[in-house]
Design a protein around this motif. Sequence first.
Motif, PDB file in Angstrom:
ATOM      1  N   ALA A 107       0.823  -1.214   0.000  1.00  0.00           N
ATOM      2  CA  ALA A 107       0.000   0.000   0.000  1.00  0.00           C
ATOM      3  C   ALA A 107       0.852   1.257   0.000  1.00  0.00           C
ATOM      4  O   ALA A 107       0.645   2.179   0.795  1.00  0.00           O
ATOM      5  CB  ALA A 107      -0.928  -0.008   1.206  1.00  0.00           C
ATOM      6  N   VAL A 108       1.848   1.318  -0.876  1.00  0.00           N
ATOM      7  CA  VAL A 108       2.653   2.525  -1.025  1.00  0.00           C
ATOM      8  C   VAL A 108       2.633   2.939  -2.493  1.00  0.00           C
ATOM      9  O   VAL A 108       2.430   2.120  -3.384  1.00  0.00           O
ATOM     10  CB  VAL A 108       4.115   2.293  -0.580  1.00  0.00           C
ATOM     11  N   GLY A 109       2.825   4.220  -2.720  1.00  0.00           N
ATOM     12  CA  GLY A 109       2.885   4.714  -4.097  1.00  0.00           C
ATOM     13  C   GLY A 109       1.540   4.970  -4.736  1.00  0.00           C
ATOM     14  O   GLY A 109       1.482   5.426  -5.874  1.00  0.00           O
ATOM     15  N   TRP A 110       0.443   4.662  -3.994  1.00  0.00           N
ATOM     16  CA  TRP A 110      -0.877   4.898  -4.569  1.00  0.00           C
ATOM     17  C   TRP A 110      -1.329   6.308  -4.253  1.00  0.00           C
ATOM     18  O   TRP A 110      -0.909   6.911  -3.262  1.00  0.00           O
ATOM     19  CB  TRP A 110      -1.880   3.886  -3.997  1.00  0.00           C
ATOM     20  N   PRO A 111      -2.206   6.885  -5.062  1.00  0.00           N
ATOM     21  CA  PRO A 111      -2.699   8.238  -4.783  1.00  0.00           C
ATOM     22  C   PRO A 111      -3.319   8.318  -3.389  1.00  0.00           C
ATOM     23  O   PRO A 111      -4.058   7.429  -2.967  1.00  0.00           O
ATOM     24  CB  PRO A 111      -3.756   8.465  -5.882  1.00  0.00           C
ATOM     25  N   ASP A 112      -2.999   9.390  -2.685  1.00  0.00           N
ATOM     26  CA  ASP A 112      -3.542   9.653  -1.343  1.00  0.00           C
ATOM     27  C   ASP A 112      -3.128   8.595  -0.322  1.00  0.00           C
ATOM     28  O   ASP A 112      -3.766   8.460   0.720  1.00  0.00           O
ATOM     29  CB  ASP A 112      -5.077   9.755  -1.374  1.00  0.00           C
ATOM     30  N   SER A 113      -2.073   7.844  -0.610  1.00  0.00           N
ATOM     31  CA  SER A 113      -1.649   6.808   0.324  1.00  0.00           C
ATOM     32  C   SER A 113      -1.299   7.395   1.683  1.00  0.00           C
ATOM     33  O   SER A 113      -1.794   6.936   2.722  1.00  0.00           O
ATOM     34  CB  SER A 113      -0.440   6.046  -0.239  1.00  0.00           C
ATOM     35  N   VAL A 114      -0.466   8.439   1.691  1.00  0.00           N
ATOM     36  CA  VAL A 114      -0.049   9.034   2.967  1.00  0.00           C
ATOM     37  C   VAL A 114      -1.233   9.690   3.659  1.00  0.00           C
ATOM     38  O   VAL A 114      -1.418   9.544   4.876  1.00  0.00           O
ATOM     39  CB  VAL A 114       1.081  10.047   2.736  1.00  0.00           C
ATOM     40  N   GLY A 127      11.284   2.415   0.573  1.00  0.00           N
ATOM     41  CA  GLY A 127      11.993   3.301  -0.336  1.00  0.00           C
ATOM     42  C   GLY A 127      11.299   4.615  -0.616  1.00  0.00           C
ATOM     43  O   GLY A 127      11.668   5.322  -1.554  1.00  0.00           O
ATOM     44  N   HIS A 128      10.281   4.975   0.200  1.00  0.00           N
ATOM     45  CA  HIS A 128       9.535   6.218  -0.008  1.00  0.00           C
ATOM     46  C   HIS A 128       9.900   7.201   1.102  1.00  0.00           C
ATOM     47  O   HIS A 128       9.122   7.454   2.027  1.00  0.00           O
ATOM     48  CB  HIS A 128       8.031   5.932  -0.031  1.00  0.00           C
ATOM     49  N   ASP A 129      11.106   7.786   0.987  1.00  0.00           N
ATOM     50  CA  ASP A 129      11.596   8.677   2.034  1.00  0.00           C
ATOM     51  C   ASP A 129      10.777   9.961   2.123  1.00  0.00           C
ATOM     52  O   ASP A 129      10.572  10.495   3.225  1.00  0.00           O
ATOM     53  CB  ASP A 129      13.063   9.022   1.777  1.00  0.00           C
TER      54      ASP A 129
END
Length: 517
Positions: free
Chosen positions: A348-355, A384-386
């Motif tokens: 669940a990383v890199g998707w729109p609105d993930s954060v 890898g999503h710093d």
Amino acid sequence: MLSYDELTPPERELWDAFPEGRRVDLRSGVAEDDRVAGGGQWGPGRTVRAEVIVALLLGAHSVQPGAVGALTLAGARISGRINLAGARIDHSLWFEDCWFEQDVSLFGAETRSVAITGSLVPGLEAGSARIEGRLDLLRSTVETGPVSAFHREISALSLTHAHVTGGVILNGAELRAPEGWALAGGGLVCEGGFFCGGGFVAHGEVRLPGAQLGALFMRRTRLETPGPNGVALSLDNAVASTLDFSREFTANGTVRLRGTRVSDNVAFEGAVLNGPADGDGPALLCMLMQAVDFDLTLARPPSGTVDLRGAQVSYLHDNEHSWPTTVELDGFVYGSIKVAVAGERREAVGWPDSVANRLRWIRRSPGYSPQPYEQLASWYRKAGHDDDARRVLLAKQRHRRRTLRPAARAWGQLLDATVGYGYRPWLAGVWLLMLTLLGTVTFGAHSPTRVQAGEGPHFQPLVYTLDLLIPIGGLGQRTAWYWTSGTCQWLAYLLIAFGWVLTTAVIAGVSRALQKN
């Protein structure tokens, strides 16, 4: 001691069949007459006394060499109470479509497999029993039994501290104890699977604290009426390889997994967690739970709190229905979060609105705790999503700021606006550029005074401004000139103060960018 002459015809048939393990079927073959719910009306031709069954199982009629004795009875009305507490039974028991007048006691007994299928039983006490084989209550209805000297809690089925070497089968069964415990199984050891599917219904709490289960399957299960404390299922401190509550599992009360250790997966895929009817209590309590795979892809959002404090899982699966209004996340540790995309589970990383979605998830937790933010940022860094990790840590500081005193909040707002708490170094660069332009224009419009006449470099507004903003070293301008204008002097002080804050933020941001994660 019973004599053969005292036996009724159906009892003689059972007596003769027992040594060879033959089945005795007293059903009429007419569906309406064979309904177990009406078994209390069955006459003498379908009635077997409990004392006859007990006598056979305790050796009143010995088995011939070369034969395997077993008590197998179908369609009978069992009058009296089958009391085998503390007995050693060397034969299997199988009752099918039988109606029991009183409860059955196997408390402390040692026996082979026990099967009571499609029957109606007013209570089954098997606490501290050892069953070498399986306990099968397929499609049976077990109602609240009377309070006994050994088991003072009111429960329909008691397996407290029992040991079953095979499996426990409750598929399609119904346990009725609306004011007590539908199942009391604290300390149960079940080496095989514990099956409660196929339409299993429990009216009352299902208690399995401290149980050791090969696996627990509760697919297509309804826990209708919680116990007096609002708990529908308690598995506190239990140990299992798998806990499967997927495929139409419904709990109207709290599901407790506090301290439960699961070596494989805990699955709530498609489940419905309604929580207590009065809303006073969590829908799912998993404090200190340990599991490898935790699937919380529910059919709809829980109506009560989900408590994951101190839980540890390797893989968390969730969807848009997983989280209620309040989620306790302090101390929750996970290695990965996966979501369903096009029928597949993906990171669940890199998707729109993930954060943004994950931050909303954390903010469902009451109060402020730094651990959920740190855990989420750690997951983003490992993926890898710093940049996403820095957004999470910035949100942590903003949340923390709301808990501080007014002076500290004001300082925090200043740090946020100027440098983003150090997590937005580009913002510090923007401020440095703006202050550089401000100082250059302002100082260029005024004339400073030399510290020592005729000495030092010529005045350069840009270089002088940079000399003020850079806290380390010097460019020779700041020490060579001073201001008689109050406006320029206060601007110089301001630039020095901001220079320390902004330059430090830029250095910290560059260090994080170069750091290997």
